[in-house]
Design a protein around this motif. Sequence first.
Motif, PDB file in Angstrom:
ATOM      1  N   MET A   1       0.770  -1.163  -0.072  1.00  0.00           N
ATOM      2  CA  MET A   1      -0.102  -0.030   0.052  1.00  0.00           C
ATOM      3  C   MET A   1       1.018   1.140   0.049  1.00  0.00           C
ATOM      4  SD  MET A   1      -2.494   1.521   2.941  1.00  0.00           S
ATOM      5  CE  MET A   1      -2.726   0.031   3.511  1.00  0.00           C
ATOM      6  N   LYS A   2       0.620   2.138  -0.802  1.00  0.00           N
ATOM      7  CA  LYS A   2       1.519   3.292  -0.950  1.00  0.00           C
ATOM      8  C   LYS A   2       1.167   4.051   0.029  1.00  0.00           C
ATOM      9  CE  LYS A   2       3.519   3.856  -5.597  1.00  0.00           C
ATOM     10  NZ  LYS A   2       3.619   4.587  -6.521  1.00  0.00           N
ATOM     11  N   LYS A   3       2.026   4.868   0.634  1.00  0.00           N
ATOM     12  CA  LYS A   3       1.613   6.045   1.524  1.00  0.00           C
ATOM     13  C   LYS A   3       1.506   7.307   0.717  1.00  0.00           C
ATOM     14  CE  LYS A   3       4.006   4.311   5.746  1.00  0.00           C
ATOM     15  NZ  LYS A   3       4.776   4.524   6.670  1.00  0.00           N
TER      16      LYS A   3
ATOM     17  N   LYS B   1      12.534   4.666 -10.123  1.00  0.00           N
ATOM     18  CA  LYS B   1      13.667   3.871 -10.247  1.00  0.00           C
ATOM     19  C   LYS B   1      13.869   3.099  -8.936  1.00  0.00           C
ATOM     20  CE  LYS B   1      18.563   3.225 -11.435  1.00  0.00           C
ATOM     21  NZ  LYS B   1      18.611   2.004 -10.613  1.00  0.00           N
ATOM     22  N   ALA B   2      13.619   3.831  -7.926  1.00  0.00           N
ATOM     23  CA  ALA B   2      13.921   3.307  -6.734  1.00  0.00           C
ATOM     24  C   ALA B   2      12.899   2.355  -6.396  1.00  0.00           C
ATOM     25  CB  ALA B   2      13.902   4.526  -5.553  1.00  0.00           C
ATOM     26  N   SER B   3      11.650   2.699  -6.938  1.00  0.00           N
ATOM     27  CA  SER B   3      10.506   1.883  -6.519  1.00  0.00           C
ATOM     28  C   SER B   3      10.802   0.516  -7.178  1.00  0.00           C
ATOM     29  CB  SER B   3       9.220   2.516  -7.044  1.00  0.00           C
ATOM     30  OG  SER B   3       8.948   3.590  -6.169  1.00  0.00           O
ATOM     31  N   SER B   4      10.958   0.614  -8.542  1.00  0.00           N
ATOM     32  CA  SER B   4      11.237  -0.696  -9.460  1.00  0.00           C
ATOM     33  C   SER B   4      12.339  -1.370  -8.877  1.00  0.00           C
ATOM     34  CB  SER B   4      11.636  -0.090 -10.881  1.00  0.00           C
ATOM     35  OG  SER B   4      10.620   0.661 -11.408  1.00  0.00           O
ATOM     36  N   ASP B   5      13.496  -0.593  -8.329  1.00  0.00           N
ATOM     37  CA  ASP B   5      14.592  -1.584  -7.949  1.00  0.00           C
ATOM     38  C   ASP B   5      14.263  -2.373  -6.724  1.00  0.00           C
ATOM     39  OD1 ASP B   5      16.056  -0.482  -9.865  1.00  0.00           O
ATOM     40  OD2 ASP B   5      17.243   0.926  -8.742  1.00  0.00           O
TER      41      ASP B   5
ATOM     42  N   LEU C   1       3.573  -7.647  -2.193  1.00  0.00           N
ATOM     43  CA  LEU C   1       2.127  -7.548  -2.880  1.00  0.00           C
ATOM     44  C   LEU C   1       2.306  -6.734  -4.268  1.00  0.00           C
ATOM     45  CD1 LEU C   1      -0.878  -8.479  -3.243  1.00  0.00           C
ATOM     46  CD2 LEU C   1      -1.263  -6.298  -1.731  1.00  0.00           C
ATOM     47  N   ALA C   2       2.705  -5.679  -4.282  1.00  0.00           N
ATOM     48  CA  ALA C   2       2.934  -4.731  -5.516  1.00  0.00           C
ATOM     49  C   ALA C   2       3.846  -5.079  -6.366  1.00  0.00           C
ATOM     50  CB  ALA C   2       3.518  -3.194  -4.845  1.00  0.00           C
ATOM     51  N   ALA C   3       4.840  -6.066  -5.846  1.00  0.00           N
ATOM     52  CA  ALA C   3       5.927  -6.811  -6.914  1.00  0.00           C
ATOM     53  C   ALA C   3       5.213  -7.700  -7.665  1.00  0.00           C
ATOM     54  CB  ALA C   3       7.035  -7.064  -6.239  1.00  0.00           C
ATOM     55  N   VAL C   4       4.470  -8.597  -6.795  1.00  0.00           N
ATOM     56  CA  VAL C   4       4.034  -9.651  -7.416  1.00  0.00           C
ATOM     57  C   VAL C   4       2.689  -9.391  -8.265  1.00  0.00           C
ATOM     58  CG1 VAL C   4       2.428 -11.889  -6.758  1.00  0.00           C
ATOM     59  CG2 VAL C   4       4.426 -11.385  -5.606  1.00  0.00           C
ATOM     60  N   PHE C   5       1.978  -8.326  -7.825  1.00  0.00           N
ATOM     61  CA  PHE C   5       0.887  -7.873  -8.724  1.00  0.00           C
ATOM     62  C   PHE C   5       1.298  -7.354 -10.167  1.00  0.00           C
ATOM     63  CE2 PHE C   5      -2.697  -4.925 -10.021  1.00  0.00           C
ATOM     64  CZ  PHE C   5      -3.620  -5.649  -9.986  1.00  0.00           C
ATOM     65  N   GLU C   6       2.377  -6.889  -9.980  1.00  0.00           N
ATOM     66  CA  GLU C   6       3.035  -6.087 -11.444  1.00  0.00           C
ATOM     67  C   GLU C   6       3.658  -7.362 -12.116  1.00  0.00           C
ATOM     68  OE1 GLU C   6       7.140  -3.779 -11.966  1.00  0.00           O
ATOM     69  OE2 GLU C   6       5.520  -2.588 -11.053  1.00  0.00           O
ATOM     70  N   GLU C   7       4.256  -8.346 -11.546  1.00  0.00           N
ATOM     71  CA  GLU C   7       4.623  -9.571 -12.146  1.00  0.00           C
ATOM     72  C   GLU C   7       3.575 -10.314 -12.891  1.00  0.00           C
ATOM     73  OE1 GLU C   7       8.192 -11.914 -13.205  1.00  0.00           O
ATOM     74  OE2 GLU C   7       7.622  -9.712 -12.685  1.00  0.00           O
ATOM     75  N   THR C   8       2.342 -10.445 -12.327  1.00  0.00           N
ATOM     76  CA  THR C   8       1.346 -11.088 -12.501  1.00  0.00           C
ATOM     77  C   THR C   8       0.815 -10.643 -13.866  1.00  0.00           C
ATOM     78  OG1 THR C   8       0.768 -11.712 -10.224  1.00  0.00           O
ATOM     79  CG2 THR C   8      -1.188 -11.937 -12.058  1.00  0.00           C
TER      80      THR C   8
ATOM     81  N   SER D   1      -5.736  -4.780   2.056  1.00  0.00           N
ATOM     82  CA  SER D   1      -4.863  -4.333   0.816  1.00  0.00           C
ATOM     83  C   SER D   1      -4.935  -5.359  -0.097  1.00  0.00           C
ATOM     84  CB  SER D   1      -3.527  -3.852   1.283  1.00  0.00           C
ATOM     85  OG  SER D   1      -2.719  -3.360   0.442  1.00  0.00           O
ATOM     86  N   PHE D   2      -4.368  -6.737   0.385  1.00  0.00           N
ATOM     87  CA  PHE D   2      -4.402  -7.730  -0.329  1.00  0.00           C
ATOM     88  C   PHE D   2      -5.533  -7.978  -1.383  1.00  0.00           C
ATOM     89  CE2 PHE D   2      -4.690 -12.470  -1.128  1.00  0.00           C
ATOM     90  CZ  PHE D   2      -3.178 -12.667  -1.699  1.00  0.00           C
ATOM     91  N   TYR D   3      -6.735  -8.075  -0.461  1.00  0.00           N
ATOM     92  CA  TYR D   3      -8.052  -8.500  -1.288  1.00  0.00           C
ATOM     93  C   TYR D   3      -8.441  -7.262  -2.312  1.00  0.00           C
ATOM     94  CZ  TYR D   3     -12.886  -9.067  -2.296  1.00  0.00           C
ATOM     95  OH  TYR D   3     -14.236  -9.099  -2.887  1.00  0.00           O
ATOM     96  N   THR D   4      -8.141  -5.916  -2.021  1.00  0.00           N
ATOM     97  CA  THR D   4      -8.503  -4.812  -2.624  1.00  0.00           C
ATOM     98  C   THR D   4      -7.456  -4.710  -3.784  1.00  0.00           C
ATOM     99  OG1 THR D   4      -9.251  -3.477  -0.940  1.00  0.00           O
ATOM    100  CG2 THR D   4      -8.611  -2.412  -2.870  1.00  0.00           C
ATOM    101  N   ASN D   5      -6.301  -4.915  -3.677  1.00  0.00           N
ATOM    102  CA  ASN D   5      -5.128  -4.832  -4.653  1.00  0.00           C
ATOM    103  C   ASN D   5      -4.774  -5.905  -5.440  1.00  0.00           C
ATOM    104  OD1 ASN D   5      -4.762  -2.024  -4.391  1.00  0.00           O
ATOM    105  ND2 ASN D   5      -3.943  -2.596  -2.327  1.00  0.00           N
TER     106      ASN D   5
END
Length: 190
Positions: A1-3, A14-18, A63-70, A123-127
Amino acid sequence: MKKATSGGRPISTKASSDLKAAALRLIRERGYEKVSIATIAKEAGVARQTLYNRWNTKADLVLAAVFEETHNYAAEPVLDDAKDCRTKLEEFLINVFEHLKIDGDTLRALIASAQHDATFHASFYTNFVLPREKMITALLHHAQERGEFPAKRNPEMVSTFIHGAFWYRLLNRGTLDANFAKDVTTEVFV
């Protein structure tokens, strides 16, 4: 979840991607429980605070990384082409299952985290869960519009059945492969 951020420097993509890449790489190599926030930040070459400026917890980052990879494996099915919906569903499921050969353990760890943390569960359910359910439901509604799926069947309920079968197999380390995708699709489009 982003703040939400409050002024200051803009968040570096770039930092987020890294950070996401480092998290996935480390968790795939060592397992979810054996990777700390500090290790992820160090591997990504950023300060821990940089990570916390983007995500509240390790689970949120992963979760953000897995969702993007999905999305790289199984993007939302295109609903405006000539391919029939039965084929679209089967291909979509095959692609999801291919991704799980790589990140199945990671997803199981996220599910476990969601059971112990109500905020992360939401967050997991929503995102993650809800967007995937909406994709299948939209595909089934499209199939009804095209006359490929009976008008009397409830797309939301059938989508729930599809996800129930998938989650059951995932959690019990059952086989998730092209044959299972075909079996599910056959049962949906009877």
